[in-house]
Design a protein around this motif. Sequence first.
Motif, mmCIF file in Angstrom:
data_model
loop_
_atom_site.group_PDB
_atom_site.id
_atom_site.type_symbol
_atom_site.label_atom_id
_atom_site.label_comp_id
_atom_site.label_asym_id
_atom_site.label_seq_id
_atom_site.Cartn_x
_atom_site.Cartn_y
_atom_site.Cartn_z
ATOM 1 N N GLN A 159 0.823 -1.206 0.000
ATOM 2 C CA GLN A 159 0.000 0.000 0.000
ATOM 3 C C GLN A 159 0.860 1.259 0.000
ATOM 4 O OE1 GLN A 159 -2.540 -0.468 3.410
ATOM 5 N NE2 GLN A 159 -3.861 -2.000 2.424
ATOM 6 N N ARG A 160 1.931 1.266 0.766
ATOM 7 C CA ARG A 160 2.832 2.416 0.782
ATOM 8 C C ARG A 160 3.553 2.569 -0.547
ATOM 9 N NH1 ARG A 160 6.881 1.228 4.108
ATOM 10 N NH2 ARG A 160 7.676 3.358 3.985
ATOM 11 N N TYR A 161 3.922 1.450 -1.164
ATOM 12 C CA TYR A 161 4.634 1.520 -2.437
ATOM 13 C C TYR A 161 3.717 2.038 -3.552
ATOM 14 C CZ TYR A 161 7.825 0.212 -6.202
ATOM 15 O OH TYR A 161 8.674 0.249 -7.282
ATOM 16 N N ASP A 162 2.438 1.666 -3.501
ATOM 17 C CA ASP A 162 1.499 2.119 -4.532
ATOM 18 C C ASP A 162 1.283 3.627 -4.476
ATOM 19 O OD1 ASP A 162 1.214 -0.470 -5.386
ATOM 20 O OD2 ASP A 162 -0.612 -0.858 -4.238
ATOM 21 N N ARG A 163 1.541 4.257 -3.337
ATOM 22 C CA ARG A 163 1.358 5.700 -3.213
ATOM 23 C C ARG A 163 2.576 6.498 -3.698
ATOM 24 N NH1 ARG A 163 -1.194 4.174 1.849
ATOM 25 N NH2 ARG A 163 0.759 4.646 2.963
ATOM 26 N N LEU A 164 3.663 5.788 -4.002
ATOM 27 C CA LEU A 164 4.848 6.478 -4.500
ATOM 28 C C LEU A 164 4.644 6.919 -5.951
ATOM 29 C CD1 LEU A 164 7.670 4.156 -3.099
ATOM 30 C CD2 LEU A 164 6.915 6.353 -2.170
ATOM 31 N N THR A 165 5.390 7.929 -6.333
ATOM 32 C CA THR A 165 5.348 8.405 -7.720
ATOM 33 C C THR A 165 5.999 7.368 -8.627
ATOM 34 O OG1 THR A 165 5.507 10.700 -6.948
ATOM 35 C CG2 THR A 165 5.972 10.281 -9.273
ATOM 36 N N GLU A 166 5.274 6.964 -9.644
ATOM 37 C CA GLU A 166 5.794 5.892 -10.497
ATOM 38 C C GLU A 166 7.036 6.329 -11.250
ATOM 39 O OE1 GLU A 166 4.228 2.844 -14.011
ATOM 40 O OE2 GLU A 166 2.892 4.354 -13.146
ATOM 41 N N LEU A 167 7.072 7.578 -11.741
ATOM 42 C CA LEU A 167 8.216 8.098 -12.483
ATOM 43 C C LEU A 167 8.717 9.369 -11.793
ATOM 44 C CD1 LEU A 167 6.879 7.643 -16.144
ATOM 45 C CD2 LEU A 167 8.469 6.170 -14.911
ATOM 46 N N PRO A 168 9.555 9.227 -10.772
ATOM 47 C CA PRO A 168 10.048 10.419 -10.051
ATOM 48 C C PRO A 168 10.887 11.306 -10.978
ATOM 49 C CG PRO A 168 11.299 8.480 -9.419
ATOM 50 C CD PRO A 168 10.163 7.989 -10.266
ATOM 51 N N ARG A 169 10.740 12.642 -10.770
ATOM 52 C CA ARG A 169 11.427 13.594 -11.644
ATOM 53 C C ARG A 169 12.325 14.567 -10.889
ATOM 54 N NH1 ARG A 169 6.193 13.179 -13.348
ATOM 55 N NH2 ARG A 169 5.650 14.961 -12.016
ATOM 56 N N ASN A 170 12.062 14.780 -9.576
ATOM 57 C CA ASN A 170 12.847 15.766 -8.841
ATOM 58 C C ASN A 170 13.329 15.177 -7.527
ATOM 59 O OD1 ASN A 170 10.577 15.992 -7.000
ATOM 60 N ND2 ASN A 170 9.597 17.265 -8.593
ATOM 61 N N ASP A 171 14.056 16.006 -6.786
ATOM 62 C CA ASP A 171 14.645 15.531 -5.532
ATOM 63 C C ASP A 171 13.576 15.092 -4.536
ATOM 64 O OD1 ASP A 171 17.102 16.065 -6.582
ATOM 65 O OD2 ASP A 171 17.345 18.009 -5.575
#
Length: 262
Positions: A159-171
Amino acid sequence: MPTYGVRGLAVAGASAVGAATLCYLLTALFPLVGVRMARSAAEQLDRDVLLGAVLAEVLFSVPYLLALLTAGTLVVIWTWRARKNLDAFPGAVPNLSPAWAIAGWLVPLANLVVPVRVLADLLRNSVWQRRQSWLVGVWWASWLVFLIGDRFVARAEQQRYDRLTELPRNDAEFATYVRFYEDALAPRLVPAVACLVAGIAFVVLVRRISAAQQDRLSRAVPVWPGQPVWPGRPGWPAPAAPMPVAPTSPQVPPTPGGTIGA
């Protein structure tokens, strides 16, 4: 009643359980590796490093799954053989049939109760020492904590992993992956410690039960002076000749002045 040797199978099963326990501990400690890879990805703003962390965790899990499958198969076979041996032991009074030695591990919900009853039967009717029954309780309690805790932690992490941004772009978005791995270690320690305790307790139980049963089986096997030979084959001892009977004189009725016939 047929009996089954359990010494070799016990060694193989205990080794597989130990290997599965060690592999699970490595997977539980993977966040230590994941957080380093996430920090490296954040410094470089490289998504491929984050993907490498996911693949590395999968590779960590493969040996554990293989060891778990091997250990489960050997443990089920060992449990069934050890339970069948109880039927041949005078004085043994098991509470469950041999079928539960297999079904107890496989049937959902029943696998939370039946295995501990089967192991308690095996320990009580093989070792004959009630003071060791606490070891079954330790294994059962730690096993339940491991099963329930591992599923709870895995679901919470997903559940915590699903809330992460799939394609991070910044710091800031890369930093969320760093915090994810940092926060993942502490919850995993609970099922990891329970798995370690359960693995050690189960190995001790398997070794003690197997040693006691093998001792009884060895004392019940007759010791022959040489290799067994089938009747009628060369080397089979000839039947002993009948013992000679001393001749006796016929019995005659006694007469006056005579003697009793011998």
